[in-house]
Motif scaffolding. Structure first.
Motif, short mmCIF file in Angstrom:
data_model
loop_
_atom_site.label_atom_id
_atom_site.label_comp_id
_atom_site.label_asym_id
_atom_site.label_seq_id
_atom_site.Cartn_x
_atom_site.Cartn_y
_atom_site.Cartn_z
N VAL A 112 1.00 -1.11 0.11
CA VAL A 112 -0.08 -0.07 0.05
C VAL A 112 0.85 1.20 -0.05
O VAL A 112 0.56 2.21 -0.77
N ASP A 131 -7.05 10.69 4.73
CA ASP A 131 -7.31 9.20 5.30
C ASP A 131 -6.39 9.18 6.54
O ASP A 131 -6.74 8.39 7.27
N LEU A 132 -5.16 9.77 6.54
CA LEU A 132 -4.24 9.40 7.88
C LEU A 132 -4.67 10.46 8.96
O LEU A 132 -4.71 10.10 9.95
N ASP B 44 -15.13 -0.74 -1.82
CA ASP B 44 -13.82 -0.61 -2.26
C ASP B 44 -13.11 0.70 -1.69
O ASP B 44 -11.96 0.69 -1.09
N LEU B 48 -10.23 0.86 0.89
CA LEU B 48 -9.03 1.61 0.45
C LEU B 48 -8.50 2.69 1.69
O LEU B 48 -7.53 2.60 1.90
N LYS B 49 -9.35 3.10 2.17
CA LYS B 49 -9.59 4.15 3.29
C LYS B 49 -8.77 3.53 4.39
O LYS B 49 -7.80 4.14 5.08
N MET B 51 -6.98 0.77 4.45
CA MET B 51 -5.62 0.13 4.09
C MET B 51 -4.54 1.56 4.01
O MET B 51 -3.55 1.18 4.64
N VAL B 52 -4.93 2.59 3.74
CA VAL B 52 -4.15 3.60 3.83
C VAL B 52 -3.82 4.08 5.26
O VAL B 52 -2.61 4.32 5.83
N ARG B 53 -4.92 3.89 6.13
CA ARG B 53 -4.63 4.36 7.41
C ARG B 53 -3.58 3.23 8.08
O ARG B 53 -2.94 3.64 8.89
N THR B 54 -4.12 2.03 7.78
CA THR B 54 -3.21 0.96 8.30
C THR B 54 -1.89 0.82 7.86
O THR B 54 -0.90 0.47 8.61
#
Lengths: 184, 233
Positions: A112, A131-132, B44, B48-49, B51-54
């Motif tokens: 990712v 997002d972060l 999706d 995705l959101k 996944m970015v955070r993780t």
């Protein structure tokens, strides 16, 4: 005369800035893909923010203001180092990973991150701030000094691009697995 | 057609990011209910959101021990570190550097129950700042030598150019200062920065007087714990 004593409000704001360091680091890392540089950017941002705290008119806008400074520090770095490395070209060497490892959660994270690093910078910045950092579109607009409409189009394109990159990456892993089965 | 798709996609993303008002959300929910493709796309986007955070959740920064928390520094000391940095950086940026006399610095230092130990920290490649750093070090050393002052010049990031033979215009001056002030003056370069440069294929050769610390920030924090006064140039 230099003020050596701070008001309670100023102390609280300074504390909030210091508390943002980890979050800023994650965002900086997602932009530059280089831990040491991300550290330096956060350091520079923190010092700049603390030094210019009196310029913050609305404390509810602290985060947007901080990320605006981070963005300026990052742009300043890019201006100085423009020719050295095309950061969009930094990629992980998937050939070094065994197919089995690719299923591991850590490898998914790396994939990712690798995909994010391949997005155009403008999209990458908007994606990670939303997002972060969970900034609102308005805050991102203020932080990056772009219209909200641009934030909307960039976040949409960023996620579409990310999805395509991850699908490609997944397909590569699948092909690697198939290749190894054939060798066996 | 493409414009409409873009617009739909943007609105779906805005929905995921909770950027729509109540009325717009209602419209979007109805559309999602009617259109199975939208439901897939929505799923999706949430995925995705997440996944970015993780992807960055394990990164806390300061990977080489730079974190004040990891170093076991108390909140008040950490705050004072940054407070001092801000006070001095603020003064400098406002063009008030000349307003900071050595006495001011000592006043601050004494408030931390220590005196006579000053760190000058430079992290940008700026000839004016390099000169300012050396000038300031000389002022302290000349005025307070009898009281046993010690001055550290700590460099990191682009500031390390002050101590790189191939980059600094002050090699002779630095070596002469070290020869003159001896153990009262030290020049320190950050090894993280050196490694970073070498990883990019850049050769790093420091002036003879320079010492190397594993991490400039950790070095600064260690000195602060010992009561040194920190000044960001």
């Amino acid at each position: 005369m230099t003020k050596l004593f701070l008001s309670k409000k100023q102390r609280q704001l300074r504390k909030r800035i210091c508390e943002q360091r980890t979050s800023m680091y994650r965002v900086a890392l997602s932009w530059c893909n280089e831990p040491a540089l991300a550290d330096d950017l956060v350091q520079e941002t923190t010092l700049t923010a603390l030094a210019k705290l009196e310029q913050l008119k609305d404390e509810t806008r602290l985060e947007a203001w901080l990320y605006r400074i981070l963005n300026n520090c990052w742009l300043g770095y890019l201006r100085k180092h423009r020719p050295t490395t095309d950061i969009d070209s930094v990629m992980l060497d998937s050939g070094e990973q065994s197919p089995e490892q690719n299923m591991d959660q850590q490898q998914v994270r790396l994939r990712v991150r690798n995909a994010i690093s391949q997005l155009p910078m403008g999209q990458r910045q908007v994606l990670t701030l939303v997002d972060l950092q969970e900034l609102s579109y308005k805050e991102v607009s203020e932080a990056l000094d772009i219209p909200i409409g641009t934030v909307m189009s960039r976040i949409s394109r960023a996620r579409q691009g990310l999805k395509e990159l991850l699908l490609t990456s997944k397909e590569e892993v699948r092909m690697q697995k198939r290749h190894i089965r054939r060798v066996k | 057609m493409n414009d409409r798709n873009d617009s739909d996609s943007q609105r779906l993303n805005a929905f995921v990011d909770r950027e729509l008002d109540d009325a717009e959300q209602e419209v979007m929910l109805s559309a999602i209910e009617r259109d199975p493709r939208k439901r897939i796309e929505l799923s999706d986007l949430y995925h995705l959101k997440e996944m970015v955070r993780t992807a960055y959740s394990d990164d806390k920064g300061y990977t080489t021990g730079r974190s004040l928390d990891r170093l076991g520094i108390s909140g008040s000391i950490a705050a004072s570190i940054l407070l001092l940095a801000a006070v001095f950086a603020g003064g400098y940026q406002a063009g008030n550097w000349s307003g900071y006399s050595a006495a001011d610095v000592f006043h601050l230092s004494q408030s931390q129950a220590e005196s006579g130990r000053v760190m000058l920290y430079v992290s940008t490649n700026d000839d004016a700042k390099f000169r300012q750093t050396l000038d300031q070090a000389e002022v302290y050393l000349d005025n307070y030598r009898d009281q046993g002052i010690n001055v550290l010049v700590v460099t990191s990031a682009e500031g390390i150019n002050l101590l790189r033979k191939s980059m600094t215009p002050y090699q002779q001056r630095i070596d002469a200062m070290k020869a003159s002030y001896g153990e009262s003056l030290d020049f320190v370069a950050c090894n993280n920065t050196i490694l970073n440069l070498r990883n990019r294929g850049i050769d790093v050769d420091l002036v003879n007087s320079a010492e190397v610390a594993p991490s400039a920030v950790q070095y600064v924090v260690d000195r602060l714990k010992e009561g040194w006064t920190y000044i960001a140039i």
